[in-house]
Design a protein around this motif. Sequence first.
Motif, PDB file in Angstrom:
ATOM      1  N   VAL A 125       0.769  -1.172   0.033  1.00  0.00           N
ATOM      2  CA  VAL A 125       0.057  -0.122  -0.106  1.00  0.00           C
ATOM      3  C   VAL A 125       0.944   1.216  -0.040  1.00  0.00           C
ATOM      4  CG1 VAL A 125      -1.777   1.339   1.267  1.00  0.00           C
ATOM      5  CG2 VAL A 125      -1.981  -1.397   1.350  1.00  0.00           C
ATOM      6  N   ALA A 126       2.157   1.319   0.969  1.00  0.00           N
ATOM      7  CA  ALA A 126       2.788   2.302   0.822  1.00  0.00           C
ATOM      8  C   ALA A 126       3.356   2.712  -0.516  1.00  0.00           C
ATOM      9  CB  ALA A 126       3.921   2.323   1.878  1.00  0.00           C
ATOM     10  N   GLY A 127       3.891   1.429  -1.233  1.00  0.00           N
ATOM     11  CA  GLY A 127       4.422   1.547  -2.497  1.00  0.00           C
ATOM     12  C   GLY A 127       3.630   2.269  -3.434  1.00  0.00           C
ATOM     13  N   GLY A 128       2.217   1.759  -3.365  1.00  0.00           N
ATOM     14  CA  GLY A 128       1.081   1.906  -4.214  1.00  0.00           C
ATOM     15  C   GLY A 128       0.737   3.459  -4.208  1.00  0.00           C
ATOM     16  N   VAL A 129       0.793   4.084  -3.077  1.00  0.00           N
ATOM     17  CA  VAL A 129       0.452   5.561  -2.777  1.00  0.00           C
ATOM     18  C   VAL A 129       1.741   6.118  -3.473  1.00  0.00           C
ATOM     19  CG1 VAL A 129       0.695   7.488  -0.995  1.00  0.00           C
ATOM     20  CG2 VAL A 129      -0.915   5.217  -0.607  1.00  0.00           C
ATOM     21  N   VAL A 130       2.750   5.839  -3.378  1.00  0.00           N
ATOM     22  CA  VAL A 130       3.884   6.665  -4.166  1.00  0.00           C
ATOM     23  C   VAL A 130       3.903   6.551  -5.506  1.00  0.00           C
ATOM     24  CG1 VAL A 130       6.383   6.909  -4.481  1.00  0.00           C
ATOM     25  CG2 VAL A 130       5.398   6.238  -1.978  1.00  0.00           C
ATOM     26  N   VAL A 131       3.680   5.557  -6.178  1.00  0.00           N
ATOM     27  CA  VAL A 131       3.874   5.153  -7.670  1.00  0.00           C
ATOM     28  C   VAL A 131       2.718   5.803  -8.151  1.00  0.00           C
ATOM     29  CG1 VAL A 131       5.477   3.417  -7.865  1.00  0.00           C
ATOM     30  CG2 VAL A 131       2.932   2.924  -7.508  1.00  0.00           C
ATOM     31  N   GLY A 132       1.423   5.841  -7.383  1.00  0.00           N
ATOM     32  CA  GLY A 132       0.066   6.135  -7.956  1.00  0.00           C
ATOM     33  C   GLY A 132      -0.079   7.758  -7.558  1.00  0.00           C
ATOM     34  N   LYS A 133       1.109   8.417  -7.063  1.00  0.00           N
ATOM     35  CA  LYS A 133       1.063   9.807  -7.097  1.00  0.00           C
ATOM     36  C   LYS A 133      -0.046  10.109  -6.180  1.00  0.00           C
ATOM     37  CE  LYS A 133       4.638  10.180  -9.647  1.00  0.00           C
ATOM     38  NZ  LYS A 133       4.964   8.582  -9.916  1.00  0.00           N
ATOM     39  N   VAL A 134      -0.467   9.298  -5.234  1.00  0.00           N
ATOM     40  CA  VAL A 134      -1.518   9.846  -4.066  1.00  0.00           C
ATOM     41  C   VAL A 134      -1.057  10.833  -3.057  1.00  0.00           C
ATOM     42  CG1 VAL A 134      -3.116   9.134  -2.475  1.00  0.00           C
ATOM     43  CG2 VAL A 134      -2.915   7.848  -4.566  1.00  0.00           C
ATOM     44  N   LEU A 135       0.176  10.462  -2.887  1.00  0.00           N
ATOM     45  CA  LEU A 135       1.208  11.446  -1.808  1.00  0.00           C
ATOM     46  C   LEU A 135       2.395  11.834  -2.549  1.00  0.00           C
ATOM     47  CD1 LEU A 135       0.897  10.113   1.691  1.00  0.00           C
ATOM     48  CD2 LEU A 135      -0.233  12.351   1.006  1.00  0.00           C
ATOM     49  N   ARG A 136       2.939  12.964  -2.296  1.00  0.00           N
ATOM     50  CA  ARG A 136       4.374  13.342  -2.805  1.00  0.00           C
ATOM     51  C   ARG A 136       5.263  13.000  -1.635  1.00  0.00           C
ATOM     52  NH1 ARG A 136       4.957  19.019  -5.768  1.00  0.00           N
ATOM     53  NH2 ARG A 136       7.055  17.865  -5.873  1.00  0.00           N
ATOM     54  N   ALA A 137       5.584  11.769  -1.326  1.00  0.00           N
ATOM     55  CA  ALA A 137       6.570  11.291  -0.244  1.00  0.00           C
ATOM     56  C   ALA A 137       7.960  11.539  -0.602  1.00  0.00           C
ATOM     57  CB  ALA A 137       6.030   9.888   0.084  1.00  0.00           C
ATOM     58  N   ARG A 138       8.497  12.196   0.588  1.00  0.00           N
ATOM     59  CA  ARG A 138      10.201  12.172   0.598  1.00  0.00           C
ATOM     60  C   ARG A 138      10.801  10.853   0.491  1.00  0.00           C
ATOM     61  NH1 ARG A 138      12.406  17.499   3.733  1.00  0.00           N
ATOM     62  NH2 ARG A 138      11.136  19.066   2.592  1.00  0.00           N
ATOM     63  N   ALA A 139      10.164  10.115   1.195  1.00  0.00           N
ATOM     64  CA  ALA A 139      10.805   8.731   1.844  1.00  0.00           C
ATOM     65  C   ALA A 139       9.682   7.636   1.920  1.00  0.00           C
ATOM     66  CB  ALA A 139      11.791   8.770   3.028  1.00  0.00           C
ATOM     67  N   ALA A 140      10.038   6.408   1.618  1.00  0.00           N
ATOM     68  CA  ALA A 140       9.395   5.286   2.028  1.00  0.00           C
ATOM     69  C   ALA A 140      10.246   4.279   2.701  1.00  0.00           C
ATOM     70  CB  ALA A 140       8.613   4.675   0.796  1.00  0.00           C
ATOM     71  N   VAL A 141       9.743   3.632   3.909  1.00  0.00           N
ATOM     72  CA  VAL A 141      10.404   2.200   4.359  1.00  0.00           C
ATOM     73  C   VAL A 141       9.426   1.343   4.228  1.00  0.00           C
ATOM     74  CG1 VAL A 141      11.378   1.518   6.459  1.00  0.00           C
ATOM     75  CG2 VAL A 141      11.742   3.912   6.026  1.00  0.00           C
ATOM     76  N   LEU A 142       9.714   0.074   3.527  1.00  0.00           N
ATOM     77  CA  LEU A 142       8.987  -1.043   3.079  1.00  0.00           C
ATOM     78  C   LEU A 142       9.779  -2.178   3.964  1.00  0.00           C
ATOM     79  CD1 LEU A 142       9.090  -0.236  -0.748  1.00  0.00           C
ATOM     80  CD2 LEU A 142       7.392   0.535   1.185  1.00  0.00           C
ATOM     81  N   ILE A 143       8.845  -2.702   4.630  1.00  0.00           N
ATOM     82  CA  ILE A 143       9.285  -3.754   5.805  1.00  0.00           C
ATOM     83  C   ILE A 143       8.795  -4.828   5.356  1.00  0.00           C
ATOM     84  CG2 ILE A 143       9.476  -4.546   8.105  1.00  0.00           C
ATOM     85  CD1 ILE A 143       8.763  -1.247   8.531  1.00  0.00           C
ATOM     86  N   SER A 144       9.411  -6.102   5.255  1.00  0.00           N
ATOM     87  CA  SER A 144       8.888  -7.403   4.771  1.00  0.00           C
ATOM     88  C   SER A 144       7.983  -7.132   3.898  1.00  0.00           C
ATOM     89  CB  SER A 144       8.260  -8.211   6.156  1.00  0.00           C
ATOM     90  OG  SER A 144       9.009  -8.364   7.005  1.00  0.00           O
ATOM     91  N   PRO A 145       8.569  -6.409   2.816  1.00  0.00           N
ATOM     92  CA  PRO A 145       7.746  -5.890   1.802  1.00  0.00           C
ATOM     93  C   PRO A 145       6.864  -6.937   0.577  1.00  0.00           C
ATOM     94  CG  PRO A 145       9.776  -5.321   1.143  1.00  0.00           C
ATOM     95  CD  PRO A 145      10.156  -6.032   2.400  1.00  0.00           C
ATOM     96  N   LEU A 146       5.681  -6.747   0.638  1.00  0.00           N
ATOM     97  CA  LEU A 146       4.944  -7.278  -0.592  1.00  0.00           C
ATOM     98  C   LEU A 146       5.400  -6.489  -1.942  1.00  0.00           C
ATOM     99  CD1 LEU A 146       1.350  -8.741  -0.587  1.00  0.00           C
ATOM    100  CD2 LEU A 146       2.591  -8.038  -3.042  1.00  0.00           C
TER     101      LEU A 146
END
Length: 267
Positions: A125-146
């Motif tokens: 979901v966190a990655g989907g929010v970034v690539v979908g341009k839902v949020l302009r996030a400076r950083a993403a931490v993806l843990i045990s990530p799907l």
Amino acid sequence: MYSISAAGVPYVLEPPSSGRPDAPLVVAWHLMDAPRTERAFAAALPLAGLDAWKLYPGLPLSGERFPGEEVFLAEMVAEPVLNGHGRINEEAVAELPGLLDEVRAAHGIADGPVAVVGGSAGAGVAGGVVVGKVLRARAAVLISPLLQLRPVVDLLARQFGMDYTWTPESEAVADRMDLVWRAPEFGATAVRCIVGGDDDLDAFLYPAGRLRDMLREQGVRADLRVVNDMGHALAEEPGLEPASPTDAAREVDAMTVEFLAQELELA
């Protein structure tokens, strides 16, 4: 700490220690494994020492929105992609703007730097929010990530002794959720992947390494941290209620805070 709901989404909100309305905002989605609710995830990954608003939304089909074990398992067995991971991912991404609008208004959160965090399905979901341009996030931490759905479905099929037949509809979901293939869409968002050393190689470790490499080739800051003696989960089962963080979760929390503090200019 607030534990309420907005726009139909249950959430936990931890205000910044400084009390600044314009402090950075970190949005963090939990796992489908333990910890599998927003309250349990906030306890397992408190982002200790990070002076930021910390928003932990509950995932669809989880926590207060869990339809019951019998219904959930029946739907997952019948169609794990369309009824399960694909639905959870799509709905969680779609409901974020409404949730953020209500939370910001209710708690006086001003515009400021934003980062996203997620565990397992929550990382998708966190990655989907970034690539979908839902949020302009400076950083993403993806843990045990799907990061790629196909190897995860293969893993689940082996674990439950079942076969899964891909259809054009489920293939489209897998393409949408393939964050390795969609690496160019991360833009300038810095990414840290954190994977347990005992987690599945094909489903989690190898995709994390490929995402790191592709982002680096694009000139984006990206790295991968491996936590020894950690599997996929971040908490003990059943992972529904807040509990003291495990040693592995504390290590993951420190790695997450270190990365976000630098990217959000809080270090």
